[in-house]
Each structure stands twice: as C-alpha cells, then as structure tokens.
Design a protein around this motif. Structure first.
Motif, mmCIF file in Angstrom:
data_model
loop_
_atom_site.group_PDB
_atom_site.id
_atom_site.type_symbol
_atom_site.label_atom_id
_atom_site.label_comp_id
_atom_site.label_asym_id
_atom_site.label_seq_id
_atom_site.Cartn_x
_atom_site.Cartn_y
_atom_site.Cartn_z
ATOM 1 N N GLU A 161 0.828 -1.199 0.000
ATOM 2 C CA GLU A 161 0.000 0.000 0.000
ATOM 3 C C GLU A 161 0.866 1.254 0.000
ATOM 4 N N ALA A 162 0.450 2.229 -0.757
ATOM 5 C CA ALA A 162 1.176 3.494 -0.834
ATOM 6 C C ALA A 162 0.992 4.294 0.440
ATOM 7 N N THR A 163 2.038 4.992 0.838
ATOM 8 C CA THR A 163 1.993 5.928 1.953
ATOM 9 C C THR A 163 2.590 7.248 1.478
ATOM 10 N N THR A 164 2.427 8.280 2.262
ATOM 11 C CA THR A 164 3.031 9.558 1.882
ATOM 12 C C THR A 164 4.551 9.470 1.903
ATOM 13 N N ALA A 199 -10.503 8.393 -9.770
ATOM 14 C CA ALA A 199 -11.315 7.626 -8.829
ATOM 15 C C ALA A 199 -11.204 8.222 -7.425
ATOM 16 N N ALA A 200 -12.262 8.053 -6.639
ATOM 17 C CA ALA A 200 -12.300 8.614 -5.286
ATOM 18 C C ALA A 200 -11.182 8.054 -4.411
ATOM 19 N N GLN A 201 -10.806 6.797 -4.642
ATOM 20 C CA GLN A 201 -9.743 6.201 -3.835
ATOM 21 C C GLN A 201 -8.424 6.952 -4.024
ATOM 22 N N MET A 202 -8.127 7.328 -5.263
ATOM 23 C CA MET A 202 -6.912 8.096 -5.528
ATOM 24 C C MET A 202 -7.026 9.505 -4.951
ATOM 25 N N ARG A 203 -8.212 10.107 -5.080
ATOM 26 C CA ARG A 203 -8.408 11.448 -4.530
ATOM 27 C C ARG A 203 -8.225 11.451 -3.015
ATOM 28 N N THR A 204 -8.733 10.400 -2.361
ATOM 29 C CA THR A 204 -8.576 10.293 -0.911
ATOM 30 C C THR A 204 -7.104 10.223 -0.527
ATOM 31 N N PHE A 205 -6.345 9.436 -1.289
ATOM 32 C CA PHE A 205 -4.912 9.347 -1.007
ATOM 33 C C PHE A 205 -4.232 10.698 -1.201
ATOM 34 N N LEU A 206 -4.526 11.365 -2.301
ATOM 35 C CA LEU A 206 -3.893 12.657 -2.560
ATOM 36 C C LEU A 206 -4.273 13.688 -1.499
ATOM 37 N N ASP A 207 -5.494 13.584 -0.993
ATOM 38 C CA ASP A 207 -5.923 14.518 0.039
ATOM 39 C C ASP A 207 -5.202 14.307 1.364
ATOM 40 N N SER A 208 -4.467 13.205 1.462
ATOM 41 C CA SER A 208 -3.693 12.949 2.684
ATOM 42 C C SER A 208 -2.270 13.496 2.584
ATOM 43 N N THR A 209 -1.951 14.166 1.467
ATOM 44 C CA THR A 209 -0.575 14.621 1.244
ATOM 45 C C THR A 209 -0.352 16.078 1.636
ATOM 46 N N GLY A 210 -1.261 16.634 2.424
ATOM 47 C CA GLY A 210 -1.106 18.029 2.834
ATOM 48 C C GLY A 210 0.188 18.290 3.585
ATOM 49 N N GLY A 211 0.609 17.316 4.393
ATOM 50 C CA GLY A 211 1.861 17.485 5.126
ATOM 51 C C GLY A 211 3.055 17.598 4.194
ATOM 52 N N LEU A 212 3.041 16.822 3.116
ATOM 53 C CA LEU A 212 4.113 16.905 2.120
ATOM 54 C C LEU A 212 4.096 18.270 1.440
#
Length: 203
Positions: free
Chosen positions: A64-67, A88-101
């Motif tokens: 699984e991908a992580t930041t 897809a929403a799954q990819m959008r959800t992952f990208l939305d977790s990259t705010g710290g980066l």
C-alpha cells in the motif's frame, strides 16, 4: 534513483498499465521502479456486487502506498481509472492525505506523471489526466507526459488508448477489454521517459 508507480485499480486494467510503466522505467540505467497501490475505500460487499473482488486478487500482494513513498521517490507515476471524467475517489482520498508533504515542499522538483483507463474512447481519458496534473502542480512537481516521439501514439489502424498527457487503456463498459499491446507499449515508453528525465534532473 527511485521511481514509484502509485495506482488504484478496480478490475486490473490500471494494474496492467502500472506493470508496463514500471518495466519501462526499470530499463533505464540506475532506475529502481516499485509498484504501490492506494488503499481501497469500498467495503467488500460493494466490491463483490461490482464483480471486482476476484480481479483484485491479482495485485493483492502489491504494498500500500503511503506519503513516505512519495517523499522518498525521485519520480512518481500515478495511475487511476476514470470516474465521470475525473480520477477515482480512492486516488483522490490518497492525494488529500498529502497536505503534510505540500506544507514541507517535499515533492517540489520531483517528476510527476499520470496514466489512466476509461470504459469508452471518449470517457475522459484526457480530462482525467489533465485535471490530475493540477494536484501535481500544486505540489511543485515537474509534470511529464508522453511525447510524440512515441510512435504508438500515432497508431490509426486500431482502436487504442494513449494520449500525449499519459498512457491510457479502454476497458469497455463491462471491463471485458484488456490493455492492447499498443497501449502497453505507450505505458512502457512513459515509464522509460519519466525515468530518463528524473535521471537528468538528479544530475
């Protein structure tokens, strides 16, 4: 030099393109390409109704991908199926977790690229990729597509995916069509092109 191929796949079409992307990138001297999948957000009962559970077993062992994966890579190639002309929403959800980066500027100057699948020829192959680019640009990434030095982009003798923005495949509305050799060749070209540019930027 690390190339991370980060994808979400429902029925395996994007996974097959991801494999071809990684193959192309790995052919560049000094490049190490690894596959990662973003987390599934749909419950198993929904995936079962969609007929996706069996197909997803083919790539169940992909980590699984992580930041951290993004932060440690020199280049990231993202793959997503299309949902109404967008990722897809799954990819959008992952990208939305990259705010710290984003806050740390961790992806600034890294190579970013995108590939996709759609059910039909005009189902959003280009809009999905170009709208995805917006996120990469916000992160300060160097966006890379597929130049027309890739001869398979100009194939006119068959129905095929493939855009100057990134590799694509056509899955048909029931998911029965699999990526063609022409589409996979474009994906391999994209992977190689991304790795070559990342190598040049690394100096």
């Amino acid at each position: 030099m690390k190339v991370a191929v980060v994808f979400y796949s429902t029925y395996g079409h994007v996974y097959q393109l991801a494999q071809a992307i990684a193959d192309g990138a790995s052919g560049v001297d000094g490049a190490d390409a690894e596959l990662y999948q973003v987390a599934e957000t749909l419950p198993d009962e929904v995936l079962k109704k969609m007929g996706a559970l069996e197909a997803r077993k083919a790539f169940a062992d992909v980590p699984e991908a992580t930041t951290d994966v993004l932060a440690e890579a020199d280049a990231v190639v993202f793959g997503t199926p299309t949902r109404f002309g967008n990722m897809a929403a799954q990819m959008r959800t992952f990208l939305d977790s990259t705010g710290g980066l984003w806050k740390k500027g961790a992806l600034v100057g890294k190579v970013g690229s995108v590939f996709a699948s759609t059910a039909t020829q005009h189902g959003g192959q280009e809009t999905t990729i170009t709208s995805f680019h917006t996120t990469l640009l916000h992160h300060g990434m160097v966006v890379v597509g597929v130049p027309y030095s890739c001869p398979e982009l100009s194939e006119m003798g068959e129905i095929t995916g493939g855009t100057p923005y990134g590799a694509t495949t056509l899955a048909k509305d029931d998911g029965s069509r699999q990526p063609s050799e022409n589409e996979l060749a474009i994906a391999r070209f994209q992977g190689r092109h991304v790795a070559e540019i990342a190598k040049k930027l690394a100096g």
